[in-house]
Write a protein that holds these residues in place. Structure first.
Motif, PDB file in Angstrom:
ATOM      1  N   GLU A  68       0.857  -1.191   0.000  1.00  0.00           N
ATOM      2  CA  GLU A  68       0.000   0.000   0.000  1.00  0.00           C
ATOM      3  C   GLU A  68       0.893   1.242   0.000  1.00  0.00           C
ATOM      4  OE1 GLU A  68      -3.175   1.790   3.189  1.00  0.00           O
ATOM      5  OE2 GLU A  68      -3.021  -0.389   2.996  1.00  0.00           O
ATOM      6  N   ILE A  69       0.556   2.216  -0.850  1.00  0.00           N
ATOM      7  CA  ILE A  69       1.289   3.477  -0.917  1.00  0.00           C
ATOM      8  C   ILE A  69       0.285   4.602  -0.738  1.00  0.00           C
ATOM      9  CG2 ILE A  69       2.705   4.999  -2.348  1.00  0.00           C
ATOM     10  CD1 ILE A  69       3.693   2.435  -3.799  1.00  0.00           C
ATOM     11  N   GLN A  70       0.521   5.436   0.271  1.00  0.00           N
ATOM     12  CA  GLN A  70      -0.382   6.548   0.555  1.00  0.00           C
ATOM     13  C   GLN A  70       0.278   7.872   0.199  1.00  0.00           C
ATOM     14  OE1 GLN A  70      -1.693   6.339   4.616  1.00  0.00           O
ATOM     15  NE2 GLN A  70      -2.527   4.281   4.375  1.00  0.00           N
ATOM     16  N   LEU A  71      -0.379   8.629  -0.664  1.00  0.00           N
ATOM     17  CA  LEU A  71       0.082   9.947  -1.110  1.00  0.00           C
ATOM     18  C   LEU A  71      -1.088  10.923  -0.974  1.00  0.00           C
ATOM     19  CD1 LEU A  71       1.785   8.568  -4.338  1.00  0.00           C
ATOM     20  CD2 LEU A  71       2.997   9.384  -2.313  1.00  0.00           C
ATOM     21  N   GLN A  72      -1.565  11.118   0.232  1.00  0.00           N
ATOM     22  CA  GLN A  72      -2.789  11.865   0.472  1.00  0.00           C
ATOM     23  C   GLN A  72      -2.701  13.349   0.118  1.00  0.00           C
ATOM     24  OE1 GLN A  72      -3.814  11.041   4.546  1.00  0.00           O
ATOM     25  NE2 GLN A  72      -4.391   8.932   4.092  1.00  0.00           N
ATOM     26  N   SER A  73      -1.512  13.940   0.110  1.00  0.00           N
ATOM     27  CA  SER A  73      -1.367  15.366  -0.225  1.00  0.00           C
ATOM     28  C   SER A  73      -0.941  15.595  -1.662  1.00  0.00           C
ATOM     29  CB  SER A  73      -0.366  16.033   0.722  1.00  0.00           C
ATOM     30  OG  SER A  73      -0.893  16.088   2.025  1.00  0.00           O
ATOM     31  N   LEU A  74      -0.831  14.539  -2.427  1.00  0.00           N
ATOM     32  CA  LEU A  74      -0.473  14.671  -3.838  1.00  0.00           C
ATOM     33  C   LEU A  74      -1.725  15.100  -4.603  1.00  0.00           C
ATOM     34  CD1 LEU A  74       1.889  14.299  -5.843  1.00  0.00           C
ATOM     35  CD2 LEU A  74       1.008  12.010  -6.280  1.00  0.00           C
ATOM     36  N   GLU A  75      -1.944  16.420  -4.653  1.00  0.00           N
ATOM     37  CA  GLU A  75      -3.177  16.965  -5.225  1.00  0.00           C
ATOM     38  C   GLU A  75      -3.110  17.126  -6.730  1.00  0.00           C
ATOM     39  OE1 GLU A  75      -3.915  20.524  -2.952  1.00  0.00           O
ATOM     40  OE2 GLU A  75      -4.632  19.364  -1.233  1.00  0.00           O
ATOM     41  N   LYS A  76      -1.893  17.179  -7.276  1.00  0.00           N
ATOM     42  CA  LYS A  76      -1.714  17.304  -8.716  1.00  0.00           C
ATOM     43  C   LYS A  76      -0.569  16.393  -9.133  1.00  0.00           C
ATOM     44  CE  LYS A  76      -3.046  22.162  -8.829  1.00  0.00           C
ATOM     45  NZ  LYS A  76      -2.615  23.519  -9.110  1.00  0.00           N
ATOM     46  N   ALA A  77      -0.699  15.824 -10.316  1.00  0.00           N
ATOM     47  CA  ALA A  77       0.373  14.985 -10.856  1.00  0.00           C
ATOM     48  C   ALA A  77       0.274  15.004 -12.371  1.00  0.00           C
ATOM     49  CB  ALA A  77       0.261  13.555 -10.331  1.00  0.00           C
ATOM     50  N   ASP A  78       1.426  14.981 -13.025  1.00  0.00           N
ATOM     51  CA  ASP A  78       1.406  14.946 -14.486  1.00  0.00           C
ATOM     52  C   ASP A  78       1.079  13.537 -14.958  1.00  0.00           C
ATOM     53  OD1 ASP A  78       3.923  13.374 -14.906  1.00  0.00           O
ATOM     54  OD2 ASP A  78       4.866  15.138 -14.030  1.00  0.00           O
ATOM     55  N   ASN A  79       0.747  13.418 -16.228  1.00  0.00           N
ATOM     56  CA  ASN A  79       0.314  12.125 -16.783  1.00  0.00           C
ATOM     57  C   ASN A  79       1.397  11.059 -16.717  1.00  0.00           C
ATOM     58  OD1 ASN A  79      -2.154  13.246 -17.219  1.00  0.00           O
ATOM     59  ND2 ASN A  79      -2.033  13.253 -19.434  1.00  0.00           N
ATOM     60  N   LEU A  80       2.662  11.444 -16.901  1.00  0.00           N
ATOM     61  CA  LEU A  80       3.747  10.464 -16.838  1.00  0.00           C
ATOM     62  C   LEU A  80       3.844   9.861 -15.437  1.00  0.00           C
ATOM     63  CD1 LEU A  80       6.201   8.970 -17.972  1.00  0.00           C
ATOM     64  CD2 LEU A  80       7.588  10.989 -17.421  1.00  0.00           C
ATOM     65  N   THR A  81       3.814  10.715 -14.423  1.00  0.00           N
ATOM     66  CA  THR A  81       3.882  10.232 -13.047  1.00  0.00           C
ATOM     67  C   THR A  81       2.688   9.350 -12.714  1.00  0.00           C
ATOM     68  OG1 THR A  81       5.141  12.195 -12.403  1.00  0.00           O
ATOM     69  CG2 THR A  81       4.064  10.966 -10.637  1.00  0.00           C
ATOM     70  N   LEU A  82       1.494   9.774 -13.134  1.00  0.00           N
ATOM     71  CA  LEU A  82       0.302   8.944 -12.881  1.00  0.00           C
ATOM     72  C   LEU A  82       0.387   7.600 -13.585  1.00  0.00           C
ATOM     73  CD1 LEU A  82      -2.781  11.355 -12.915  1.00  0.00           C
ATOM     74  CD2 LEU A  82      -1.753  10.160 -10.982  1.00  0.00           C
ATOM     75  N   THR A  83       0.924   7.595 -14.792  1.00  0.00           N
ATOM     76  CA  THR A  83       1.091   6.337 -15.536  1.00  0.00           C
ATOM     77  C   THR A  83       1.996   5.386 -14.769  1.00  0.00           C
ATOM     78  OG1 THR A  83       0.755   7.455 -17.652  1.00  0.00           O
ATOM     79  CG2 THR A  83       1.881   5.319 -17.714  1.00  0.00           C
ATOM     80  N   ILE A  84       3.083   5.911 -14.256  1.00  0.00           N
ATOM     81  CA  ILE A  84       4.026   5.082 -13.498  1.00  0.00           C
ATOM     82  C   ILE A  84       3.371   4.566 -12.221  1.00  0.00           C
ATOM     83  CG2 ILE A  84       6.221   5.092 -12.254  1.00  0.00           C
ATOM     84  CD1 ILE A  84       7.133   7.250 -14.358  1.00  0.00           C
ATOM     85  N   LEU A  85       2.679   5.448 -11.504  1.00  0.00           N
ATOM     86  CA  LEU A  85       2.016   5.026 -10.268  1.00  0.00           C
ATOM     87  C   LEU A  85       0.929   3.994 -10.547  1.00  0.00           C
ATOM     88  CD1 LEU A  85       1.732   8.425  -8.351  1.00  0.00           C
ATOM     89  CD2 LEU A  85       3.228   6.484  -7.800  1.00  0.00           C
ATOM     90  N   ALA A  86       0.202   4.159 -11.648  1.00  0.00           N
ATOM     91  CA  ALA A  86      -0.858   3.208 -12.003  1.00  0.00           C
ATOM     92  C   ALA A  86      -0.297   1.824 -12.312  1.00  0.00           C
ATOM     93  CB  ALA A  86      -1.665   3.723 -13.187  1.00  0.00           C
ATOM     94  N   GLU A  87       0.965   1.754 -12.688  1.00  0.00           N
ATOM     95  CA  GLU A  87       1.605   0.474 -12.986  1.00  0.00           C
ATOM     96  C   GLU A  87       2.094  -0.245 -11.735  1.00  0.00           C
ATOM     97  OE1 GLU A  87       4.615   1.604 -15.808  1.00  0.00           O
ATOM     98  OE2 GLU A  87       3.174   1.780 -17.447  1.00  0.00           O
ATOM     99  N   CYS A  88       2.000   0.412 -10.575  1.00  0.00           N
ATOM    100  CA  CYS A  88       2.399  -0.216  -9.311  1.00  0.00           C
ATOM    101  C   CYS A  88       1.454  -1.376  -9.001  1.00  0.00           C
ATOM    102  CB  CYS A  88       2.303   0.783  -8.156  1.00  0.00           C
ATOM    103  SG  CYS A  88       3.539   2.069  -8.145  1.00  0.00           S
ATOM    104  N   ASN A  89       1.989  -2.373  -8.342  1.00  0.00           N
ATOM    105  CA  ASN A  89       1.155  -3.473  -7.874  1.00  0.00           C
ATOM    106  C   ASN A  89       0.558  -3.158  -6.511  1.00  0.00           C
ATOM    107  OD1 ASN A  89       1.544  -5.155 -10.101  1.00  0.00           O
ATOM    108  ND2 ASN A  89       3.508  -5.852  -9.307  1.00  0.00           N
TER     109      ASN A  89
END
Length: 174
Positions: A68-89
């Motif tokens: 589990e990874i919690q990033l509760q204050s990450l209010e904005k993210a670029d598409n590249l970063t979101l793509t990488i995070l979405a690939e997390c297990n």
């Protein structure tokens, strides 16, 4: 059988709380990831004050063994970063305050649990993309404004568990 049940009770939850950090460097992340993992444990990484995350740090997270990874204050993210995070297990908790259709499409590729804890409204198009979310749990606990169409799209979610904020009749906007 008795020994089998005994081993179930030996599981531990290990929480690495980095919530004092508002920024994290690649070297800091390498140090965090070097913490030895204990077998039969559930690992949670909390970085709840992090305002931004660089894509190279996100890549390091992607390859980590956190459950589990919690990033509760990450209010904005670029598409590249979101793509990488979405690939997390890992199960992800992200504090996005808005969600574009393209971002919803990216996040819908995650195959674990997804919590968008600060998202209080969602467009029809973003809801349609999230309805195809591939994970088993989708939580939108702060959601308090959506159209009937967005509500219908979100209800098409095929996973095991869906949370849609605390809606009341007057929260639906035509």
């Amino acid at each position: 059988m008795k020994g089998y049940y005994k081993n179930l009770h030996n599981n531990k939850i290990v929480e690495i709380n980095m919530s004092l950090f508002e920024k994290i460097s690649k070297s800091d992340m390498a140090e965090i990831l070097s913490v030895k993992k204990i077998s039969r444990s559930y690992f949670i990484l909390k970085m709840n004050r992090l305002k931004s995350i660089q894509s190279d740090v996100a890549k390091m997270l992607k390859n980590s063994s956190y459950h589990e990874i919690q990033l509760q204050s990450l209010e904005k993210a670029d598409n590249l970063t979101l793509t990488i995070l979405a690939e997390c297990n890992s199960a992800l908790e992200i504090g996005l305050i808005s969600l574009k259709k393209s971002q919803a499409k990216i996040l819908s590729q995650n195959k674990s649990a997804l919590v968008l804890g600060k998202l209080n409204k969602i467009s029809d198009l973003a809801a349609k993309e999230l309805s195809s979310y591939q994970g088993n749990i989708l939580e939108l606990p702060a959601l308090n404004k959506l159209t009937p169409k967005a509500f219908a799209y979100l209800n098409e979610f095929k996973g095991d568990f869906l949370t849609i904020g605390s809606l009341k009749k007057n929260h639906f906007k035509p």
